[in-house]
Design a protein around this motif. Sequence first.
Motif, PDB file in Angstrom:
ATOM      1  N   ASN A   1      98.680 -31.800 -67.172  1.00 43.61           N
ATOM      2  CA  ASN A   1      97.559 -32.388 -66.450  1.00 43.61           C
ATOM      3  C   ASN A   1      96.307 -32.410 -67.330  1.00 43.61           C
ATOM      4  O   ASN A   1      95.892 -31.378 -67.852  1.00 43.61           O
ATOM      5  CB  ASN A   1      97.273 -31.590 -65.178  1.00 43.61           C
ATOM      6  CG  ASN A   1      96.221 -32.256 -64.328  1.00 43.61           C
ATOM      7  OD1 ASN A   1      96.231 -33.461 -64.149  1.00 43.61           O
ATOM      8  ND2 ASN A   1      95.298 -31.464 -63.803  1.00 43.61           N
ATOM      9  N   VAL A   2      95.713 -33.578 -67.485  1.00 43.45           N
ATOM     10  CA  VAL A   2      94.473 -33.715 -68.254  1.00 43.45           C
ATOM     11  C   VAL A   2      93.312 -33.364 -67.332  1.00 43.45           C
ATOM     12  O   VAL A   2      93.120 -33.995 -66.298  1.00 43.45           O
ATOM     13  CB  VAL A   2      94.311 -35.148 -68.802  1.00 43.45           C
ATOM     14  CG1 VAL A   2      92.983 -35.286 -69.542  1.00 43.45           C
ATOM     15  CG2 VAL A   2      95.486 -35.517 -69.691  1.00 43.45           C
ATOM     16  N   GLU A   3      92.530 -32.354 -67.722  1.00 43.32           N
ATOM     17  CA  GLU A   3      91.404 -31.922 -66.896  1.00 43.32           C
ATOM     18  C   GLU A   3      90.064 -32.439 -67.396  1.00 43.32           C
ATOM     19  O   GLU A   3      89.194 -32.750 -66.599  1.00 43.32           O
ATOM     20  CB  GLU A   3      91.379 -30.400 -66.798  1.00 43.32           C
ATOM     21  CG  GLU A   3      92.583 -29.866 -66.049  1.00 43.32           C
ATOM     22  CD  GLU A   3      92.495 -28.390 -65.758  1.00 43.32           C
ATOM     23  OE1 GLU A   3      91.682 -27.690 -66.388  1.00 43.32           O
ATOM     24  OE2 GLU A   3      93.250 -27.938 -64.884  1.00 43.32           O
ATOM     25  N   GLU A   4      89.896 -32.486 -68.716  1.00 44.87           N
ATOM     26  CA  GLU A   4      88.643 -32.980 -69.288  1.00 44.87           C
ATOM     27  C   GLU A   4      88.940 -33.737 -70.571  1.00 44.87           C
ATOM     28  O   GLU A   4      89.841 -33.366 -71.312  1.00 44.87           O
ATOM     29  CB  GLU A   4      87.686 -31.832 -69.617  1.00 44.87           C
ATOM     30  CG  GLU A   4      87.194 -31.071 -68.408  1.00 44.87           C
ATOM     31  CD  GLU A   4      86.210 -29.986 -68.797  1.00 44.87           C
ATOM     32  OE1 GLU A   4      85.239 -30.282 -69.525  1.00 44.87           O
ATOM     33  OE2 GLU A   4      86.425 -28.842 -68.392  1.00 44.87           O
ATOM     34  N   VAL A   5      88.160 -34.789 -70.820  1.00 50.36           N
ATOM     35  CA  VAL A   5      88.303 -35.564 -72.049  1.00 50.36           C
ATOM     36  C   VAL A   5      86.916 -35.950 -72.544  1.00 50.36           C
ATOM     37  O   VAL A   5      86.073 -36.374 -71.766  1.00 50.36           O
ATOM     38  CB  VAL A   5      89.104 -36.874 -71.814  1.00 50.36           C
ATOM     39  CG1 VAL A   5      89.192 -37.677 -73.101  1.00 50.36           C
ATOM     40  CG2 VAL A   5      90.464 -36.597 -71.257  1.00 50.36           C
ATOM     41  N   THR A   6      86.719 -35.808 -73.828  1.00 50.09           N
ATOM     42  CA  THR A   6      85.528 -36.352 -74.463  1.00 50.09           C
ATOM     43  C   THR A   6      85.984 -37.025 -75.751  1.00 50.09           C
ATOM     44  O   THR A   6      86.873 -36.512 -76.432  1.00 50.09           O
ATOM     45  CB  THR A   6      84.449 -35.287 -74.742  1.00 50.09           C
ATOM     46  OG1 THR A   6      83.293 -35.934 -75.280  1.00 50.09           O
ATOM     47  CG2 THR A   6      84.933 -34.217 -75.682  1.00 50.09           C
ATOM     48  N   GLN A   7      85.417 -38.200 -76.032  1.00 50.58           N
ATOM     49  CA  GLN A   7      85.800 -38.914 -77.244  1.00 50.58           C
ATOM     50  C   GLN A   7      84.597 -39.641 -77.811  1.00 50.58           C
ATOM     51  O   GLN A   7      83.680 -40.016 -77.079  1.00 50.58           O
ATOM     52  CB  GLN A   7      86.948 -39.874 -76.995  1.00 50.58           C
ATOM     53  CG  GLN A   7      86.573 -41.083 -76.169  1.00 50.58           C
ATOM     54  CD  GLN A   7      87.713 -42.056 -76.051  1.00 50.58           C
ATOM     55  OE1 GLN A   7      88.844 -41.671 -75.857  1.00 50.58           O
ATOM     56  NE2 GLN A   7      87.409 -43.337 -76.152  1.00 50.58           N
ATOM     57  N   SER A   8      84.637 -39.825 -79.106  1.00 49.08           N
ATOM     58  CA  SER A   8      83.589 -40.554 -79.806  1.00 49.08           C
ATOM     59  C   SER A   8      84.207 -41.293 -80.976  1.00 49.08           C
ATOM     60  O   SER A   8      85.271 -40.920 -81.465  1.00 49.08           O
ATOM     61  CB  SER A   8      82.524 -39.601 -80.361  1.00 49.08           C
ATOM     62  OG  SER A   8      81.798 -39.004 -79.338  1.00 49.08           O
ATOM     63  N   ILE A   9      83.508 -42.313 -81.424  1.00 52.10           N
ATOM     64  CA  ILE A   9      83.884 -42.997 -82.653  1.00 52.10           C
ATOM     65  C   ILE A   9      82.685 -42.849 -83.580  1.00 52.10           C
ATOM     66  O   ILE A   9      81.599 -43.339 -83.297  1.00 52.10           O
ATOM     67  CB  ILE A   9      84.232 -44.475 -82.400  1.00 52.10           C
ATOM     68  CG1 ILE A   9      85.416 -44.541 -81.441  1.00 52.10           C
ATOM     69  CG2 ILE A   9      84.533 -45.176 -83.717  1.00 52.10           C
ATOM     70  CD1 ILE A   9      85.716 -45.917 -80.924  1.00 52.10           C
ATOM     71  N   LEU A  10      82.899 -42.112 -84.657  1.00 49.82           N
ATOM     72  CA  LEU A  10      81.834 -41.815 -85.605  1.00 49.82           C
ATOM     73  C   LEU A  10      82.127 -42.533 -86.913  1.00 49.82           C
ATOM     74  O   LEU A  10      83.050 -42.148 -87.632  1.00 49.82           O
ATOM     75  CB  LEU A  10      81.745 -40.299 -85.845  1.00 49.82           C
ATOM     76  CG  LEU A  10      81.670 -39.425 -84.579  1.00 49.82           C
ATOM     77  CD1 LEU A  10      81.939 -37.977 -84.909  1.00 49.82           C
ATOM     78  CD2 LEU A  10      80.308 -39.595 -83.935  1.00 49.82           C
TER      79      LEU A  10
END
Length: 135
Positions: free
Chosen positions: A75-84
């Motif tokens: 189960n995915v509870e939290e996600v953070t993503q960026s493109i740097l």
Amino acid sequence: SAIRFGCRAAARNGAIKISCFSATRPLFGALAIKISSFLYKERGTHMKAVVTVVGRDTVGILAKIAGVCAETNVNVEEVTQSILSGTFAMIMVVDVTACTIDFAELQRRFAAAGEEKGVDVKVTRQELYDAMHHI
């Protein structure tokens, strides 16, 4: 020379505190993870892991990694993503309590999915991070 190690578990206010010591770090890490995993399962607490993904940005990275989660009942509870500057970076906190495969196989599946998309994927149990902050 003798290798010294030991663990002590104490229950207080409904929580279990584990104290471990060892003359060798690898033994300590393996021992702490095995004990804490056992206690999580016995007490019904959720086992968490952190998934990190880094690499060149391409279409479908999130879908591929989320697909591994769905296939293995993670189960995915939290996600953070960026493109740097064209580099994709993502951190996920997942619940692996009901995972249908063992943790080593889960790590292999995430790594294989990452290879298919050209990114580096690592999975680490949350209790390892917790143990590092108590040393």
